[in-house]
Scaffold this motif. Structure first.
Motif, PDB file in Angstrom:
ATOM      1  N   MET A   1      11.271 -19.272 -33.320  1.00  0.00           N
ATOM      2  CA  MET A   1      10.272 -18.755 -34.250  1.00  0.00           C
ATOM      3  C   MET A   1       8.980 -19.540 -34.109  1.00  0.00           C
ATOM      4  SD  MET A   1      10.048 -18.772 -38.385  1.00  0.00           S
ATOM      5  CE  MET A   1       9.266 -20.385 -38.401  1.00  0.00           C
ATOM      6  N   THR A   2       7.943 -18.841 -33.705  1.00  0.00           N
ATOM      7  CA  THR A   2       6.651 -19.451 -33.478  1.00  0.00           C
ATOM      8  C   THR A   2       5.828 -19.570 -34.760  1.00  0.00           C
ATOM      9  OG1 THR A   2       4.467 -18.848 -32.605  1.00  0.00           O
ATOM     10  CG2 THR A   2       6.090 -17.131 -32.655  1.00  0.00           C
ATOM     11  N   GLY A   3       5.193 -20.722 -34.940  1.00  0.00           N
ATOM     12  CA  GLY A   3       4.256 -20.860 -36.045  1.00  0.00           C
ATOM     13  C   GLY A   3       3.028 -19.999 -35.844  1.00  0.00           C
ATOM     14  N   PHE A   4       2.578 -19.895 -34.595  1.00  0.00           N
ATOM     15  CA  PHE A   4       1.434 -19.052 -34.257  1.00  0.00           C
ATOM     16  C   PHE A   4       1.714 -17.598 -34.662  1.00  0.00           C
ATOM     17  CE2 PHE A   4      -0.958 -16.290 -31.462  1.00  0.00           C
ATOM     18  CZ  PHE A   4      -2.179 -16.917 -31.272  1.00  0.00           C
ATOM     19  N   GLY A   5       2.881 -17.096 -34.258  1.00  0.00           N
ATOM     20  CA  GLY A   5       3.235 -15.723 -34.564  1.00  0.00           C
ATOM     21  C   GLY A   5       3.527 -15.508 -36.039  1.00  0.00           C
ATOM     22  N   THR A   6       4.121 -16.500 -36.685  1.00  0.00           N
ATOM     23  CA  THR A   6       4.412 -16.367 -38.110  1.00  0.00           C
ATOM     24  C   THR A   6       3.123 -16.283 -38.912  1.00  0.00           C
ATOM     25  OG1 THR A   6       6.494 -17.572 -37.859  1.00  0.00           O
ATOM     26  CG2 THR A   6       5.587 -17.422 -40.079  1.00  0.00           C
ATOM     27  N   SER A   7       2.163 -17.132 -38.583  1.00  0.00           N
ATOM     28  CA  SER A   7       0.876 -17.093 -39.287  1.00  0.00           C
ATOM     29  C   SER A   7       0.169 -15.765 -39.040  1.00  0.00           C
ATOM     30  CB  SER A   7      -0.008 -18.255 -38.825  1.00  0.00           C
ATOM     31  OG  SER A   7      -1.206 -18.303 -39.578  1.00  0.00           O
ATOM     32  N   ALA A   8       0.210 -15.279 -37.800  1.00  0.00           N
ATOM     33  CA  ALA A   8      -0.433 -14.008 -37.477  1.00  0.00           C
ATOM     34  C   ALA A   8       0.243 -12.846 -38.200  1.00  0.00           C
ATOM     35  CB  ALA A   8      -0.401 -13.781 -35.965  1.00  0.00           C
ATOM     36  N   ALA A   9       1.579 -12.860 -38.249  1.00  0.00           N
ATOM     37  CA  ALA A   9       2.320 -11.737 -38.820  1.00  0.00           C
ATOM     38  C   ALA A   9       2.304 -11.742 -40.349  1.00  0.00           C
ATOM     39  CB  ALA A   9       3.765 -11.759 -38.312  1.00  0.00           C
ATOM     40  N   LEU A  10       2.469 -12.918 -40.957  1.00  0.00           N
ATOM     41  CA  LEU A  10       2.555 -12.983 -42.418  1.00  0.00           C
ATOM     42  C   LEU A  10       1.184 -13.002 -43.083  1.00  0.00           C
ATOM     43  CD1 LEU A  10       5.486 -15.477 -43.151  1.00  0.00           C
ATOM     44  CD2 LEU A  10       5.540 -12.995 -42.876  1.00  0.00           C
ATOM     45  N   LEU A  11       0.221 -13.664 -42.452  1.00  0.00           N
ATOM     46  CA  LEU A  11      -1.093 -13.831 -43.069  1.00  0.00           C
ATOM     47  C   LEU A  11      -2.202 -13.059 -42.368  1.00  0.00           C
ATOM     48  CD1 LEU A  11      -1.175 -17.697 -43.754  1.00  0.00           C
ATOM     49  CD2 LEU A  11      -0.415 -15.871 -45.286  1.00  0.00           C
TER      50      LEU A  11
END
Length: 265
Positions: A1-11
């Motif tokens: 699980m990427t932090g980059f992708g999580t930030s892009a997807a959730l925020l």
């Protein structure tokens, strides 16, 4: 699980330290619940000092992931391939690694120590930091954002017998190196954290452009799964099987035992 992708997807925002630990661990848990393979999750800086790291490890373990990586950046952190990063003192990070290792309840929960010092202090110092983190108990080392294949090889040579992780980030500071070559160099884990994110963004942009210009996505639907294919992919057949297995028998409208007092709503 990427932090980059999580930030892009959730925020819908870049990876610049905007997400909290509970948001990240929650996303990790949702991913872990959907797959039957081990999940490695980004845990950023551990979200504070060693006491915070202890809580972070507990939350991610409870989420069901197989391991986490924590980094030695100053908070708020940035994506490892962005400019303007800063790092904390190496000794301070070593204590966070030690806290993470001692906090886990399962010895199988993998602690990956990441250093972002290459961009700040150079490769030699980044390797020195990684040695310190290994001595603190890290299971895997992650020297982020090396800038040449020679540097990628040097990082592996510095740690014979130690598992190293390579981050394959499209358009980042590290040049594209084939998976076979990375295996030859000796990397044990290679992550591709943003490939699917970038591909999905391109596909969504194309569909929306078609809708905006043609008024319908019909012309490009041949390139995407059908509605039925997609619902099968996300588990609708299993849902229907469970519904049938646990369906109440004999109490539906019109049944012999389902009179006016049957209780159906």
């Amino acid at each position: 699980m990427t932090g980059f992708g999580t930030s892009a997807a959730l925020l819908g925002r870049p990876d610049v330290g905007l997400l909290t630990m509970t948001e990240m661990a929650g996303n990790a848990g949702r991913i872990a619940a959907c797959v039957d393979i081990p999940v490695i999750a980004d845990a950023d800086t551990g979200y504070g000092n060693p006491l915070n790291v202890i809580r972070t490890v507990g939350a991610y373990e409870a989420a069901g992931v197989a391991g986490i990586h924590i980094e030695d950046q100053v908070a708020p952190k940035k994506c490892g391939h962005m400019e303007g990063k800063q790092v904390i003192a190496a000794d301070e990070m070593a204590q966070k690694v030690r806290a993470a290792v001692e906090a886990r309840t399962s010895p199988d929960f993998v602690i990956i120590a990441r250093t972002d010092a290459r961009a700040v202090e150079g490769l030699e110092r980044a390797i020195e930091r990684a040695r310190l983190y290994r001595a603190a108990g890290a299971d895997v080392l992650f020297v982020e954002a090396v800038v040449t294949e020679a540097e990628a090889a040097e990082a592996v040579r510095a740690f014979p017998g130690v598992p190293l992780l390579f981050n394959w980030a499209e358009g980042g500071k590290t040049p594209p190196i084939s998976l076979s070559r990375l295996c030859e160099l000796g990397y044990r884990i290679v992550i591709f954290p943003i490939s699917t994110l970038l591909a999905a963004a391109a596909a969504m942009r194309g569909i929306l452009h078609e809708i905006a210009t043609a008024g319908t996505p019909s012309a490009v639907l041949r390139d995407v799964p059908s509605f039925g294919e997609f619902t099968d992919f996300i588990g609708l057949p299993q849902v229907r099987e469970v519904e049938q297995r646990y369906a109440a028998q004999g109490y539906g409208p019109g049944s012999e035992t389902g009179g006016s007092g049957g209780g159906n709503v």
